[in-house]
Write a protein that holds these residues in place. Structure first.
Motif, PDB file in Angstrom:
ATOM      1  N   ALA A 169       0.835  -1.151   0.172  1.00  0.00           N
ATOM      2  CA  ALA A 169      -0.071  -0.123   0.057  1.00  0.00           C
ATOM      3  C   ALA A 169       1.045   1.343   0.021  1.00  0.00           C
ATOM      4  CB  ALA A 169      -1.145   0.101   1.246  1.00  0.00           C
ATOM      5  N   ALA A 170       1.162   1.694  -1.142  1.00  0.00           N
ATOM      6  CA  ALA A 170       2.187   2.880  -1.166  1.00  0.00           C
ATOM      7  C   ALA A 170       2.078   3.574  -2.552  1.00  0.00           C
ATOM      8  CB  ALA A 170       3.778   2.074  -1.269  1.00  0.00           C
ATOM      9  N   ARG A 214       4.576  -3.419 -14.202  1.00  0.00           N
ATOM     10  CA  ARG A 214       4.363  -4.052 -12.805  1.00  0.00           C
ATOM     11  C   ARG A 214       3.479  -5.200 -12.883  1.00  0.00           C
ATOM     12  NH1 ARG A 214       3.795   2.117 -10.190  1.00  0.00           N
ATOM     13  NH2 ARG A 214       6.335   2.129  -9.920  1.00  0.00           N
ATOM     14  N   LYS A 215       2.386  -5.184 -13.624  1.00  0.00           N
ATOM     15  CA  LYS A 215       1.366  -6.260 -13.738  1.00  0.00           C
ATOM     16  C   LYS A 215       2.054  -7.707 -14.162  1.00  0.00           C
ATOM     17  CE  LYS A 215      -2.688  -3.941 -15.072  1.00  0.00           C
ATOM     18  NZ  LYS A 215      -3.684  -3.562 -16.488  1.00  0.00           N
ATOM     19  N   GLN A 216       3.383  -7.382 -14.866  1.00  0.00           N
ATOM     20  CA  GLN A 216       4.240  -8.784 -15.006  1.00  0.00           C
ATOM     21  C   GLN A 216       4.802  -9.343 -13.543  1.00  0.00           C
ATOM     22  OE1 GLN A 216       3.944  -9.951 -18.063  1.00  0.00           O
ATOM     23  NE2 GLN A 216       2.649  -8.126 -18.229  1.00  0.00           N
ATOM     24  N   ALA A 217       4.893  -8.544 -12.510  1.00  0.00           N
ATOM     25  CA  ALA A 217       5.639  -8.897 -11.335  1.00  0.00           C
ATOM     26  C   ALA A 217       4.565  -9.159 -10.127  1.00  0.00           C
ATOM     27  CB  ALA A 217       6.828  -7.663 -11.047  1.00  0.00           C
ATOM     28  N   VAL A 218       3.349  -8.404 -10.229  1.00  0.00           N
ATOM     29  CA  VAL A 218       2.440  -8.612  -9.230  1.00  0.00           C
ATOM     30  C   VAL A 218       1.086  -8.559  -9.625  1.00  0.00           C
ATOM     31  CG1 VAL A 218       3.836  -7.114  -7.431  1.00  0.00           C
ATOM     32  CG2 VAL A 218       2.102  -5.880  -8.902  1.00  0.00           C
ATOM     33  N   THR A 219       0.242  -8.985  -8.659  1.00  0.00           N
ATOM     34  CA  THR A 219      -1.357  -8.847  -8.841  1.00  0.00           C
ATOM     35  C   THR A 219      -1.951  -7.621  -8.242  1.00  0.00           C
ATOM     36  OG1 THR A 219      -1.615 -11.418  -9.234  1.00  0.00           O
ATOM     37  CG2 THR A 219      -3.507 -10.004  -8.601  1.00  0.00           C
ATOM     38  N   PHE A 220      -2.653  -6.753  -8.932  1.00  0.00           N
ATOM     39  CA  PHE A 220      -3.248  -5.469  -8.360  1.00  0.00           C
ATOM     40  C   PHE A 220      -4.780  -5.835  -8.048  1.00  0.00           C
ATOM     41  CE2 PHE A 220       0.363  -3.354 -10.641  1.00  0.00           C
ATOM     42  CZ  PHE A 220       0.655  -2.379  -9.476  1.00  0.00           C
ATOM     43  N   SER A 221      -5.197  -5.094  -7.118  1.00  0.00           N
ATOM     44  CA  SER A 221      -6.357  -4.917  -6.700  1.00  0.00           C
ATOM     45  C   SER A 221      -7.087  -4.015  -7.877  1.00  0.00           C
ATOM     46  CB  SER A 221      -6.714  -4.168  -5.248  1.00  0.00           C
ATOM     47  OG  SER A 221      -6.188  -3.076  -5.475  1.00  0.00           O
ATOM     48  N   GLU A 222      -8.461  -3.799  -7.702  1.00  0.00           N
ATOM     49  CA  GLU A 222      -9.128  -3.036  -8.457  1.00  0.00           C
ATOM     50  C   GLU A 222      -8.497  -1.523  -8.153  1.00  0.00           C
ATOM     51  OE1 GLU A 222     -11.325  -3.101 -10.881  1.00  0.00           O
ATOM     52  OE2 GLU A 222     -10.939  -5.258 -10.592  1.00  0.00           O
ATOM     53  N   PRO A 223      -8.506  -0.349  -8.790  1.00  0.00           N
ATOM     54  CA  PRO A 223      -8.047   0.912  -8.637  1.00  0.00           C
ATOM     55  C   PRO A 223      -8.916   1.436  -7.484  1.00  0.00           C
ATOM     56  CG  PRO A 223      -8.277   0.663 -11.124  1.00  0.00           C
ATOM     57  CD  PRO A 223      -8.984  -0.527 -10.328  1.00  0.00           C
ATOM     58  N   TYR A 224      -8.014   2.167  -6.766  1.00  0.00           N
ATOM     59  CA  TYR A 224      -8.826   2.646  -5.675  1.00  0.00           C
ATOM     60  C   TYR A 224      -8.471   4.268  -5.401  1.00  0.00           C
ATOM     61  CZ  TYR A 224      -4.362   3.157  -3.186  1.00  0.00           C
ATOM     62  OH  TYR A 224      -2.833   3.245  -3.053  1.00  0.00           O
ATOM     63  N   TYR A 225      -7.650   4.908  -6.440  1.00  0.00           N
ATOM     64  CA  TYR A 225      -7.566   6.191  -6.569  1.00  0.00           C
ATOM     65  C   TYR A 225      -6.868   6.380  -7.856  1.00  0.00           C
ATOM     66  CZ  TYR A 225      -5.948  11.102  -5.467  1.00  0.00           C
ATOM     67  OH  TYR A 225      -5.741  12.229  -5.473  1.00  0.00           O
ATOM     68  N   THR A 226      -7.446   7.756  -8.625  1.00  0.00           N
ATOM     69  CA  THR A 226      -6.772   8.241  -9.755  1.00  0.00           C
ATOM     70  C   THR A 226      -5.915   9.422  -9.786  1.00  0.00           C
ATOM     71  OG1 THR A 226      -8.649   7.390 -10.991  1.00  0.00           O
ATOM     72  CG2 THR A 226      -7.478   8.998 -12.180  1.00  0.00           C
ATOM     73  N   SER A 227      -4.739   9.081 -10.105  1.00  0.00           N
ATOM     74  CA  SER A 227      -3.899  10.387 -10.143  1.00  0.00           C
ATOM     75  C   SER A 227      -3.227  10.933 -11.202  1.00  0.00           C
ATOM     76  CB  SER A 227      -2.615  10.049  -9.024  1.00  0.00           C
ATOM     77  OG  SER A 227      -1.715  10.936  -8.974  1.00  0.00           O
ATOM     78  N   GLU A 277      -3.152   8.444 -13.947  1.00  0.00           N
ATOM     79  CA  GLU A 277      -2.732   7.012 -13.788  1.00  0.00           C
ATOM     80  C   GLU A 277      -3.528   6.436 -12.347  1.00  0.00           C
ATOM     81  OE1 GLU A 277       1.455   8.170 -11.225  1.00  0.00           O
ATOM     82  OE2 GLU A 277       1.322   7.895 -13.507  1.00  0.00           O
ATOM     83  N   GLN A 278      -3.935   5.301 -12.410  1.00  0.00           N
ATOM     84  CA  GLN A 278      -4.591   4.706 -11.193  1.00  0.00           C
ATOM     85  C   GLN A 278      -3.658   3.956 -10.184  1.00  0.00           C
ATOM     86  OE1 GLN A 278      -7.526   2.572 -13.589  1.00  0.00           O
ATOM     87  NE2 GLN A 278      -8.987   3.865 -13.166  1.00  0.00           N
ATOM     88  N   TYR A 279      -3.884   4.068  -8.930  1.00  0.00           N
ATOM     89  CA  TYR A 279      -3.233   3.385  -7.650  1.00  0.00           C
ATOM     90  C   TYR A 279      -3.992   2.082  -7.435  1.00  0.00           C
ATOM     91  CZ  TYR A 279      -0.763   8.022  -6.710  1.00  0.00           C
ATOM     92  OH  TYR A 279       0.060   8.866  -6.752  1.00  0.00           O
ATOM     93  N   GLY A 280      -3.275   1.109  -7.114  1.00  0.00           N
ATOM     94  CA  GLY A 280      -3.728  -0.243  -6.774  1.00  0.00           C
ATOM     95  C   GLY A 280      -3.068  -0.653  -5.503  1.00  0.00           C
ATOM     96  N   LEU A 281      -3.696  -1.747  -4.927  1.00  0.00           N
ATOM     97  CA  LEU A 281      -2.860  -2.352  -3.773  1.00  0.00           C
ATOM     98  C   LEU A 281      -2.332  -3.651  -4.654  1.00  0.00           C
ATOM     99  CD1 LEU A 281      -5.857  -2.269  -0.984  1.00  0.00           C
ATOM    100  CD2 LEU A 281      -3.704  -0.891  -1.157  1.00  0.00           C
ATOM    101  N   ALA A 282      -1.065  -3.982  -4.288  1.00  0.00           N
ATOM    102  CA  ALA A 282      -0.330  -5.212  -4.742  1.00  0.00           C
ATOM    103  C   ALA A 282      -0.299  -6.024  -4.011  1.00  0.00           C
ATOM    104  CB  ALA A 282       0.830  -4.530  -5.398  1.00  0.00           C
TER     105      ALA A 282
END
Length: 256
Positions: A97-98, A106-119, A213-218
């Motif tokens: 959470a960062a 990054r999707k190649q390295a982790v699994t993201f949650s649904e976006p929670y913030y658009t920046s 860009e959208q933030y997600g929890l990884a």
């Protein structure tokens, strides 16, 4: 009679063990821990107030609410931004959470949650600088950014620019204040918070917000169960108004 007494005592002992076992299960369930990694120099998303050991910010409040919704105790660990994904995939933490932007790389390295913030990204310059008004004006200039962020990627895409990546946004902003660089590129809400906390005495933003860009929890790559549980918790927090409450605390208004 003696045999009957012995049998009764044995049954009572077994019952006591059963109760103790059930109690242990409840305790274990109550102490389920969600290990969260963050890099707490990204206000207003994650930071530590001066002299405090507590982690503050939008992301910190949100992940605590998510953990509570899932029935977990949240434990937050401090580490460098570029160490978060390796720590996640090594199994040292469960969630990142960062203020992490969801990117194809990054999707190649982790699994993201649904976006929670658009920046988005913004340029910050010293208040007396009237020459830089857009990204093109940064060609051949000195740019500061935070290591491992999309701001660094944008800075390095500028033709002829000399880019210096710092561990924290605060260090990048300080380099600007000291005229060691001509500009800083970072996330718009982070820059906005820095200016609102007194940075506007010496700095300002220029140009438009770039690349929404959208933030997600990884979570660890392939941990679809945890990602699904997080998404369910996020959806519930948005439904019951808790997400809006947290958002308003840090950004002053509810996002439409």
């Amino acid at each position: 009679m003696k045999r009957i007494l012995i049998m009764i005592m044995a049954l009572m002992a077994a019952a006591a063990l059963l109760v103790a076992g059930c109690g242990g299960d409840k305790k274990e369930a109550a102490e389920k821990v969600l290990r969260v990694g963050t890099e707490p120099t990204f206000a207003p998303f994650e930071f530590q107030k001066e002299g405090s050991k507590e982690y503050d910010g939008f992301d910190m409040d949100l992940i605590r609410a998510v953990g509570k919704q899932m029935g977990y105790k949240v434990e937050i660990q401090n580490m460098g931004f570029d160490a978060l994904i390796p720590a996640l995939n090594a199994g040292n933490i469960d969630v990142v959470a960062a203020g992490m932007s969801i990117t194809d790389e990054r999707k190649q390295a982790v699994t993201f949650s649904e976006p929670y913030y658009t920046s988005g990204l913004i340029i910050m310059v010293n208040k007396d600088n009237n020459d830089i008004k857009s990204l093109k004006d940064l060609e051949g200039k000195r740019i500061a950014c935070q290591i491992g962020t999309t701001g660094e990627g944008k800075a390095r895409s500028v033709a002829g620019a000399k880019v210096t990546a710092f561990n924290t946004n605060t260090e990048a902003a300080m380099e600007l204040t000291n005229h060691g660089v001509d500009a800083v590129i970072n996330d718009s809400p982070v820059v906005g918070y820095y200016l609102a906390q007194g940075g506007n005495k010496t700095a300002k933003t220029v140009g438009e917000v770039m690349e929404a860009e959208q933030y997600g929890l990884a979570v660890k790559k392939g941990n679809d169960k945890l990602a699904a549980d997080i998404n369910k918790a996020l959806a519930e927090l948005k439904k019951n108004g808790e997400y809006d409450k947290i958002y308003k605390t840090w950004f002053g208004e509810v996002k439409k």
